[in-house]
Write an enzyme that holds these catalytic residues in place. Structure first.
Site, short mmCIF file in Angstrom:
data_model
loop_
_atom_site.label_atom_id
_atom_site.label_comp_id
_atom_site.label_asym_id
_atom_site.label_seq_id
_atom_site.Cartn_x
_atom_site.Cartn_y
_atom_site.Cartn_z
N ASP A 101 0.85 -1.17 0.00
CA ASP A 101 0.00 0.00 0.00
C ASP A 101 0.90 1.23 0.00
O ASP A 101 1.88 1.29 0.74
CB ASP A 101 -0.90 0.00 1.25
CG ASP A 101 -2.33 0.38 0.93
OD1 ASP A 101 -2.52 1.47 0.38
OD2 ASP A 101 -3.23 -0.42 1.24
N ASP A 209 -3.06 4.65 -2.58
CA ASP A 209 -4.18 5.21 -1.83
C ASP A 209 -4.58 6.59 -2.37
O ASP A 209 -3.72 7.47 -2.52
CB ASP A 209 -3.73 5.35 -0.37
CG ASP A 209 -4.89 5.59 0.58
OD1 ASP A 209 -5.68 4.66 0.79
OD2 ASP A 209 -4.98 6.71 1.12
N GLU A 272 -6.03 3.76 -6.41
CA GLU A 272 -7.36 3.90 -5.79
C GLU A 272 -7.86 5.31 -6.10
O GLU A 272 -7.18 6.29 -5.77
CB GLU A 272 -7.29 3.68 -4.28
CG GLU A 272 -8.69 3.59 -3.67
CD GLU A 272 -8.82 4.20 -2.29
OE1 GLU A 272 -9.74 3.81 -1.56
OE2 GLU A 272 -8.01 5.07 -1.92
N HIS A 344 -11.41 -3.22 2.87
CA HIS A 344 -11.43 -2.79 4.27
C HIS A 344 -12.24 -1.51 4.51
O HIS A 344 -12.37 -1.07 5.65
CB HIS A 344 -9.98 -2.58 4.74
CG HIS A 344 -9.32 -1.45 4.01
ND1 HIS A 344 -9.00 -1.52 2.66
CD2 HIS A 344 -8.94 -0.22 4.40
CE1 HIS A 344 -8.45 -0.38 2.28
NE2 HIS A 344 -8.40 0.43 3.31
N ASP A 345 -12.72 -0.87 3.42
CA ASP A 345 -13.51 0.37 3.56
C ASP A 345 -14.99 0.16 3.32
O ASP A 345 -15.77 1.12 3.37
CB ASP A 345 -13.04 1.41 2.53
CG ASP A 345 -11.65 1.95 2.82
OD1 ASP A 345 -11.22 1.91 3.98
OD2 ASP A 345 -11.00 2.40 1.86
#
Ligand code: ISL
Length: 567
Positions: A101, A209, A272, A344-345
């Site tokens: 990440d 991210d 993302e 995870h969101d």
């Protein structure tokens, strides 16, 4: 794209590990790298190609590691750099790759760069972040004196006042996540150097991210623009200034040149990008432009909401088809899709898009998986999805840990919202639904830890766990294994053209995939209704079953049944 020149990731499946909730190896109740190393056989057994590891860097953990205070150190809570090296080697030995990440829109406010930046308006790093004086004619701290009216993703203003200097700094997310100023070339070079350092260590790429937010629309005099007012709040919508900023393509191309170009090893980059449109995604993922390989888009996970994610609305299947179908068509000749239901969101897919009541949970989990994995693009499996993990039965506020959920609760209730209604929205949409520990077995802490888990284990783990499914050929886990193998075995699954069928149907989702002489017909019944398959899709009659989620091939399409047929 022909089979011969298709990049490796067109036939790959990625598995996301959220380390804090994956496996604990030292009994402190928090998952860690030792735990990931212990569970690599699970990934190998599934057959996935890439492990995407959510952040394990040094961090005060205000946003569970998405607030980084040292990009080149492992947080002691997660382990050591030696263990990370061990993980790289262990994955490579099994033929898998590691995707790290990369969180570089912002750092932690405890990162030395920010500490130095904050220390004085004359600091050489002052310009590494977005510092601005109060609105002209107003005093620091006055209501409305913030430099712009933007609302943070995590509630409240995007500006935090630094009392010492009387200036504000920008944070699109929590106030402990100040935004880096990518206009400053020193910032960009520092980030690229850090990325090269990780690639030199052996990592195989990055999930970036909120990477579409790094370029902000700033006037030549440094002014940032107010956004249109958001009804019912004191804020404006600033997204027009930073979701697709004027220099975003330039920055990504520069990053590609400075970090990835000329590296011989096969790498993967995924950006993302909340709010990205399909037209923009074509540009971001056009190989000729050398920016990123694929993006995460958010359209299909925004169809069941009103103005905010907490304003939950029923999902209409037709909207889902229109959206996913448009992305398939939009990236058919240029670029590439990434495919996901949750991460995870997001709340758990089986609870949100499927039917997690006991009679339909297994069938709806496998049906959704079939639908997604048979699209054209690279599928992402979020930890626990492969065993049908569902949302948590939250009943009170003290069960939540996520900064987004807690900030929302405080802001909503303090501005007059009904506490019970806020809680009920949290229960459905909170990110903590996805963050409960992975359910490895039926023991009290689900095999996740010998200590007290940082977030409660879902009580349904006594029935829904990996151990119970491992040797059961009818399990969700076994179905995922078959889907992943199918993508590896059949070029038509990876590369075939996509064509949507029955676009108006409210419950049956059907499409074909074709490559050269081969055509697959995929039919998924996203409901409890039974349908006569031949009257829906005459072509299905007599077609060979390649993969199904229920036994046999009767004339009717059963509730939550999915079939992959060869025409
Ligand atoms: O979680 C969301 C849904 O409410 C999004 O707004 C989310 O914050 C957005 O998709 C960006 O996510 C990424 O960046 C955040 C971090 O909290 C998320 O976990 C991460 O995936 C800030 O770094």
């Amino acid at each position: 794209m022909s089979e011969r020149d298709a990049p490796w990731w067109t036939r790959a499946v990625v598995y996301q590990v959220y380390p804090r909730s994956f496996q604990d190896s030292d009994g402190d109740g928090i998952g860690d790298l030792g735990g990931v190393l212990q569970r690599l056989d699970h990934l190998a057994d599934l057959g996935v190609d890439v492990l995407w590891l959510s952040p394990i860097y040094a961090s005060p953990q205000a946003d569970n590691g998405y607030d980084i205070s040292d990009y080149q150190a492992i947080d002691p809570m997660f382990g050591t750099l030696e263990q990370l090296d061990e993980l790289i080697a262990a994955l490579h030995a099994r033929g898998m790759k590691l995707l790290m990440d990369l969180v570089v829109n912002h750092t932690s406010d405890e990162h030395p760069w920010f500490v130095e930046s904050r220390s004085s308006p004359d600091s050489p790093k002052r310009d590494w972040y977005w510092w601005r004086p109060p609105r002209p004619g107003m005093a620091a701290g006055d209501p409305g004196a913030e430099p712009t009216n933007w609302q943070s993703f995590f509630s409240g203003s995007t500006w935090e006042l630094d009392e010492a200097s009387g200036e504000y700094y920008l944070h699109l997310f929590d106030r402990k996540q100040p935004d880096l100023n990518w206009e400053n070339p020193e910032v960009r070079e520092a980030v690229y150097a850090m990325m090269r350092w990780w690639l030199d260590r052996g990592v195989d790429g990055f999930r970036m991210d909120v990477i579409n937010m790094i370029s902000k629309d700033v006037a030549p005099d440094g002014h940032l623009h107010d956004g249109p007012p958001i009804p019912g709040t004191a804020f404006g919508d600033g997204t027009g200034s930073y979701l697709y900023g004027p220099r975003i393509h330039e920055f990504l191309q520069e990053m590609h040149r400075e970090v990835f170009a000329g590296r011989p090893e096969p790498l993967l980059t995924v950006g993302e990008m909340p709010g990205v449109t399909v037209e923009q995604a074509r540009r971001f993922t056009d190989p000729a432009r050398a920016e990123v390989d694929m993006v995460f888009q958010f359209e299909h996970v925004s169809l069941d909401r009103g103005r905010s994610k907490w304003d939950v609305r029923p999902l209409r299947m037709r909207d889902l088809k229109t959206s996913l179908g448009r992305w398939q068509a939009g990236l058919a000749d240029v670029g590439w899709n990434s495919l996901y239901w949750d991460n995870h969101d997001q709340p758990r897919a089986v609870s949100r898009f499927g039917d997690d009541s006991s009679g339909f949970r297994r069938d709806s989990a496998t049906c959704l998986a079939t639908l997604l994995h048979l699209h054209r693009g690279t599928p992402y499996v979020y930890q626990g999805q492969e065993i049908g993990m569902a949302n948590f039965p939250f009943t009170s506020l003290d069960e939540f840990a996520d900064v987004e959920s807690l900030n929302h609760y405080v802001h909503a209730v303090s501005t007059g919202a009904d506490a019970a209604a806020v809680l009920s929205a949290l229960r459905r949409m909170s990110r903590d639904n996805a963050r409960t520990p992975v359910q490895w077995d039926a023991s009290p802490s689900a095999g996740f830890t010998t200590g007290t888990p940082w977030l409660a284990v879902n009580p349904d783990h006594v029935e829904w766990n990996a151990a119970a499914q491992r040797d059961d050929a009818t399990s969700v886990l076994a179905h995922y294994r078959r889907l992943i193998a199918l993508r590896h075995d059949l070029p038509v699954v990876a590369l075939g053209d996509f064509a949507m069928l029955l676009p108006e149907h409210d419950e049956v989702y059907a499409f074909t995939r074709s490559l050269d002489a081969e055509t697959l017909l995929v039919v998924c019944n996203l409901s409890r209704t039974t349908y006569d398959l031949t009257s829906l899709l005459p072509g299905a009659a007599g077609a060979e079953l390649v993969l199904g989620n229920l036994p046999g091939t009767p004339a009717e399409l059963r509730p939550w049944e999915a079939r992959v047929l060869r025409l």
